[in-house]
Design a protein around this motif. Structure first.
Motif, PDB file in Angstrom:
ATOM      1  N   CYS A  79      51.805  50.596 -16.638  1.00  0.00           N
ATOM      2  CA  CYS A  79      52.284  51.022 -17.963  1.00  0.00           C
ATOM      3  C   CYS A  79      52.406  49.817 -18.889  1.00  0.00           C
ATOM      4  N   ASP A  80      52.992  48.724 -18.369  1.00  0.00           N
ATOM      5  CA  ASP A  80      53.097  47.497 -19.168  1.00  0.00           C
ATOM      6  C   ASP A  80      51.718  47.007 -19.576  1.00  0.00           C
ATOM      7  N   TYR A  81      50.783  47.034 -18.622  1.00  0.00           N
ATOM      8  CA  TYR A  81      49.420  46.596 -18.894  1.00  0.00           C
ATOM      9  C   TYR A  81      48.793  47.478 -19.986  1.00  0.00           C
ATOM     10  N   ALA A  82      49.006  48.791 -19.881  1.00  0.00           N
ATOM     11  CA  ALA A  82      48.403  49.732 -20.820  1.00  0.00           C
ATOM     12  C   ALA A  82      48.958  49.569 -22.229  1.00  0.00           C
ATOM     13  N   VAL A  83      50.236  49.177 -22.339  1.00  0.00           N
ATOM     14  CA  VAL A  83      50.833  48.973 -23.667  1.00  0.00           C
ATOM     15  C   VAL A  83      50.070  47.878 -24.417  1.00  0.00           C
ATOM     16  N   GLY A  84      49.830  46.754 -23.748  1.00  0.00           N
ATOM     17  CA  GLY A  84      49.062  45.689 -24.387  1.00  0.00           C
ATOM     18  C   GLY A  84      47.640  46.122 -24.686  1.00  0.00           C
ATOM     19  N   LEU A  85      47.050  46.861 -23.752  1.00  0.00           N
ATOM     20  CA  LEU A  85      45.675  47.321 -23.915  1.00  0.00           C
ATOM     21  C   LEU A  85      45.532  48.258 -25.112  1.00  0.00           C
ATOM     22  N   SER A  86      46.589  48.995 -25.429  1.00  0.00           N
ATOM     23  CA  SER A  86      46.525  49.957 -26.534  1.00  0.00           C
ATOM     24  C   SER A  86      46.266  49.281 -27.880  1.00  0.00           C
ATOM     25  N   ARG A  87      46.515  47.978 -27.971  1.00  0.00           N
ATOM     26  CA  ARG A  87      46.239  47.228 -29.207  1.00  0.00           C
ATOM     27  C   ARG A  87      44.969  46.382 -29.090  1.00  0.00           C
ATOM     28  N   MET A  88      44.228  46.579 -27.993  1.00  0.00           N
ATOM     29  CA  MET A  88      43.056  45.730 -27.757  1.00  0.00           C
ATOM     30  C   MET A  88      41.759  46.497 -27.545  1.00  0.00           C
ATOM     31  N   ILE A  89      41.843  47.791 -27.202  1.00  0.00           N
ATOM     32  CA  ILE A  89      40.602  48.527 -26.926  1.00  0.00           C
ATOM     33  C   ILE A  89      39.754  48.572 -28.194  1.00  0.00           C
ATOM     34  N   GLY A  90      38.470  48.375 -28.017  1.00  0.00           N
ATOM     35  CA  GLY A  90      37.579  48.417 -29.167  1.00  0.00           C
ATOM     36  C   GLY A  90      36.214  47.883 -28.810  1.00  0.00           C
ATOM     37  N   GLY A  91      35.246  48.149 -29.684  1.00  0.00           N
ATOM     38  CA  GLY A  91      33.883  47.705 -29.443  1.00  0.00           C
ATOM     39  C   GLY A  91      33.499  46.566 -30.355  1.00  0.00           C
ATOM     40  N   PRO A  92      32.398  45.905 -30.051  1.00  0.00           N
ATOM     41  CA  PRO A  92      31.968  44.757 -30.848  1.00  0.00           C
ATOM     42  C   PRO A  92      31.249  45.154 -32.128  1.00  0.00           C
ATOM     43  N   ILE A  93      31.191  44.203 -33.070  1.00  0.00           N
ATOM     44  CA  ILE A  93      30.280  44.292 -34.212  1.00  0.00           C
ATOM     45  C   ILE A  93      29.052  43.479 -33.820  1.00  0.00           C
ATOM     46  N   LEU A  94      27.909  44.134 -33.756  1.00  0.00           N
ATOM     47  CA  LEU A  94      26.686  43.506 -33.266  1.00  0.00           C
ATOM     48  C   LEU A  94      25.780  43.098 -34.424  1.00  0.00           C
ATOM     49  N   PRO A  95      25.013  42.034 -34.274  1.00  0.00           N
ATOM     50  CA  PRO A  95      24.112  41.619 -35.359  1.00  0.00           C
ATOM     51  C   PRO A  95      22.947  42.600 -35.515  1.00  0.00           C
ATOM     52  N   SER A  96      22.771  43.133 -36.696  1.00  0.00           N
ATOM     53  CA  SER A  96      21.666  44.041 -36.968  1.00  0.00           C
ATOM     54  C   SER A  96      20.457  43.238 -37.433  1.00  0.00           C
ATOM     55  N   GLU A  97      19.266  43.685 -37.002  1.00  0.00           N
ATOM     56  CA  GLU A  97      18.038  43.012 -37.430  1.00  0.00           C
ATOM     57  C   GLU A  97      17.623  43.423 -38.839  1.00  0.00           C
ATOM     58  N   ARG A  98      18.301  44.450 -39.388  1.00  0.00           N
ATOM     59  CA  ARG A  98      17.931  44.953 -40.707  1.00  0.00           C
ATOM     60  C   ARG A  98      18.923  44.485 -41.763  1.00  0.00           C
ATOM     61  N   PRO A  99      18.446  43.933 -42.867  1.00  0.00           N
ATOM     62  CA  PRO A  99      19.361  43.492 -43.938  1.00  0.00           C
ATOM     63  C   PRO A  99      20.165  44.660 -44.488  1.00  0.00           C
ATOM     64  N   GLY A 100      21.436  44.389 -44.806  1.00  0.00           N
ATOM     65  CA  GLY A 100      22.272  45.429 -45.394  1.00  0.00           C
ATOM     66  C   GLY A 100      22.685  46.510 -44.423  1.00  0.00           C
ATOM     67  N   HIS A 101      22.635  46.206 -43.131  1.00  0.00           N
ATOM     68  CA  HIS A 101      23.034  47.179 -42.110  1.00  0.00           C
ATOM     69  C   HIS A 101      24.104  46.571 -41.205  1.00  0.00           C
ATOM     70  N   ALA A 102      25.030  47.406 -40.765  1.00  0.00           N
ATOM     71  CA  ALA A 102      26.042  46.992 -39.799  1.00  0.00           C
ATOM     72  C   ALA A 102      25.853  47.802 -38.519  1.00  0.00           C
ATOM     73  N   LEU A 103      25.967  47.124 -37.382  1.00  0.00           N
ATOM     74  CA  LEU A 103      25.795  47.764 -36.082  1.00  0.00           C
ATOM     75  C   LEU A 103      27.088  47.581 -35.295  1.00  0.00           C
ATOM     76  N   ILE A 104      27.783  48.685 -34.975  1.00  0.00           N
ATOM     77  CA  ILE A 104      29.083  48.590 -34.307  1.00  0.00           C
ATOM     78  C   ILE A 104      29.161  49.582 -33.145  1.00  0.00           C
ATOM     79  N   GLU A 105      30.104  49.325 -32.240  1.00  0.00           N
ATOM     80  CA  GLU A 105      30.417  50.267 -31.168  1.00  0.00           C
ATOM     81  C   GLU A 105      31.756  50.924 -31.475  1.00  0.00           C
ATOM     82  N   GLN A 106      31.801  52.237 -31.394  1.00  0.00           N
ATOM     83  CA  GLN A 106      33.036  52.994 -31.593  1.00  0.00           C
ATOM     84  C   GLN A 106      33.396  53.695 -30.295  1.00  0.00           C
TER      85      GLN A 106
END
Length: 464
Positions: A79-106
């Protein structure tokens, strides 16, 4: 003392799932840190009841009181571990090969998580699953072992009160009590987005097929046939208590129990003598007695399984150094047992018997014993004792242990909640608790956002 628990029917389980799903639709919109706060309160509620729950675990399961309390402590810790994790879960912002585009994980909640747990850890395993599942935004439906239903009811009531104090329905973490027919219904139900199953490899295979048939997601924590390997340069002051704890703790009823002890031929006789002496000093008695280190097996069927395994070991050429018999006292007590003289590939050595039987095997070379560690079908936990730095990294590398848990100079059992827990091959391949195990309780979306006024295609494709 005596308690009565009403077992669920298939009709009741369908109603329970409908309730959980209905409440899940609202819960998944709660921000993750808010979910973490609720899980923190669950951990605190468990802390306040830790000795009572630990005592109940001892009563129903049979493990000694300190292990029962330790198991509840695992739920508190996760439970203690999960409390900290609740503010950390998330995906990266990845570099897109196309100008003016954003590539992310949700990452979003997977939905309804079914949790089927075994008798040997009636609190901790549900804790690993539920705490992580809850901060990920899921609802849970739990089926504990039929023989530890009082523990399941007590834990569920504690969680329900915390949820209700936060103006949320207790049904977010629902419980059904029942046998294999209820587990089958959960496995086959398409509304069960993830099914986490802890139990035998035989049943786990059936569960996996039922879930896969409907293209569901399963998390399997199945059998283990764990080995400790002791080399000639090992510190025997570490080896003896480690082997004792790993083989005798919980009366041999852990999935991480050490069942095979490989000893280098130069130290074999010395270690066997010292270990037999340590076994003779194990304090056997009432699990509630603070002096007891070793309690009963869970059921009479387990006692029969123990006796059958000892007999098979003898028939296959093994010698019983100590133990091997039923203890003449009320309860399912058997003697912790050491068997020597068997070959590494004896059928009984390759069989996981959920009982305190340790097969001591002799080896000569590193390469052969690493292969012997890996030759069993299960791949949960493994350990070596050595001071050789090169050997340690060979053990951890691609030619070393093929298990999910690979230890050095510590036993096979006693995993910390911060690391991912689970194994390979017939152990199922699942991972629970720490590291990035949270990803199993969520679904991933790869998202591309065009914030420009152009429409370039990937890989430089022109389509005009």
């Amino acid at each position: 003392s005596k308690g009565d628990v009403h077992l669920a029917s298939k009709v009741k389980i369908k109603k329970a799932q409908q309730s959980v799903i209905a409440y899940y639709k609202d819960r998944k919109l709660i921000p993750a840190p808010k979910r973490g706060e609720i899980v923190r309160q669950i951990g605190d509620a468990l802390r306040q009841k830790i000795k009572v729950l630990g005592s109940l675990v001892s009563l129903e399961m049979g493990k000694i009181f300190v292990e029962g309390v330790g198991e509840v402590q695992e739920y508190v810790d996760v439970c203690d571990y999960a409390v900290g994790l609740s503010r950390m879960i998330g995906g990266p912002i990845l570099p897109s090969e196309r100008p003016g585009h954003a590539l992310i994980e949700q990452w979003n909640p997977v939905g309804l998580v079914g949790v089927i747990t075994a008798f040997n850890f009636p609190v901790a395993v549900y804790g690993w699953n539920s705490a992580i599942a809850m901060i990920c935004g899921n609802a849970c439906l739990w089926k504990g072992a039929p023989t530890t239903s009082l523990v399941s009811v007590a834990v569920t009531k504690i969680i329900a009160k915390v949820l209700e104090d936060n103006k949320l329905p207790g049904a977010i973490c629902s419980l059904v009590c029942g046998g294999a027919d209820i587990g089958t219904a959960m496995a086959k139900d398409e509304r069960m987005d993830l099914l986490s199953f802890t139990g035998s490899t035989k049943v786990g295979k059936q569960v996996a097929l039922m879930v896969q048939e409907r293209f569901g997601r399963s998390l399997l924590e199945l059998g283990g046939n764990n080995a400790i390997i002791v080399f000639e340069d090992a510190d025997l002051n570490l080896v003896i208590p480690s082997a004792l704890f790993a083989s005798v703790g919980t009366a041999g009823q852990r999935c991480t129990t050490a069942r095979r002890l490989f000893l280098h031929e130069s130290i074999h006789d010395e270690v066997v003598a010292k270990l037999a002496k340590a076994y003779a000093q194990v304090r056997i008695g009432d699990p509630w007695d603070s002096d007891t280190l070793y309690g009963p097996l869970h059921t009479k069927e387990a006692v029969k399984m123990f006796l059958d395994a000892v007999e098979q070991a003898k028939q296959q050429g093994g010698s019983v150094v100590c133990g091997g018999k039923v203890i003449n006292r009320p309860g399912n007590y058997v003697e912790p047992t050491i068997v020597t003289g068997l070959p590494h590939n004896a059928p009984i050595v390759h069989t996981e018997t959920f009982a305190p039987i340790l097969y001591v095997l002799k080896f000569k070379e590193e390469e052969e014993v690493f292969a012997w560690n890996n030759e069993v079908k299960q791949g949960l936990s493994s350990s070596i004792f050595t001071k050789d730095l090169g050997r340690i990294f060979r053990w951890l590398g691609p030619k070393g242990s093929d298990c999910g848990i690979v230890n050095v100079n510590i036993p096979t059992s006693g995993a910390e909640i911060g690391g991912a827990f689970g194994g390979e091959k017939h152990t199922g391949g699942g991972r629970e608790s720490g590291s990035d195990s949270w990803k199993l309780y969520m679904r991933r979306s790869t998202c591309t956002i065009n914030y420009s006024k152009d429409l370039p295609l990937a890989q430089g494709i022109k389509f005009q």
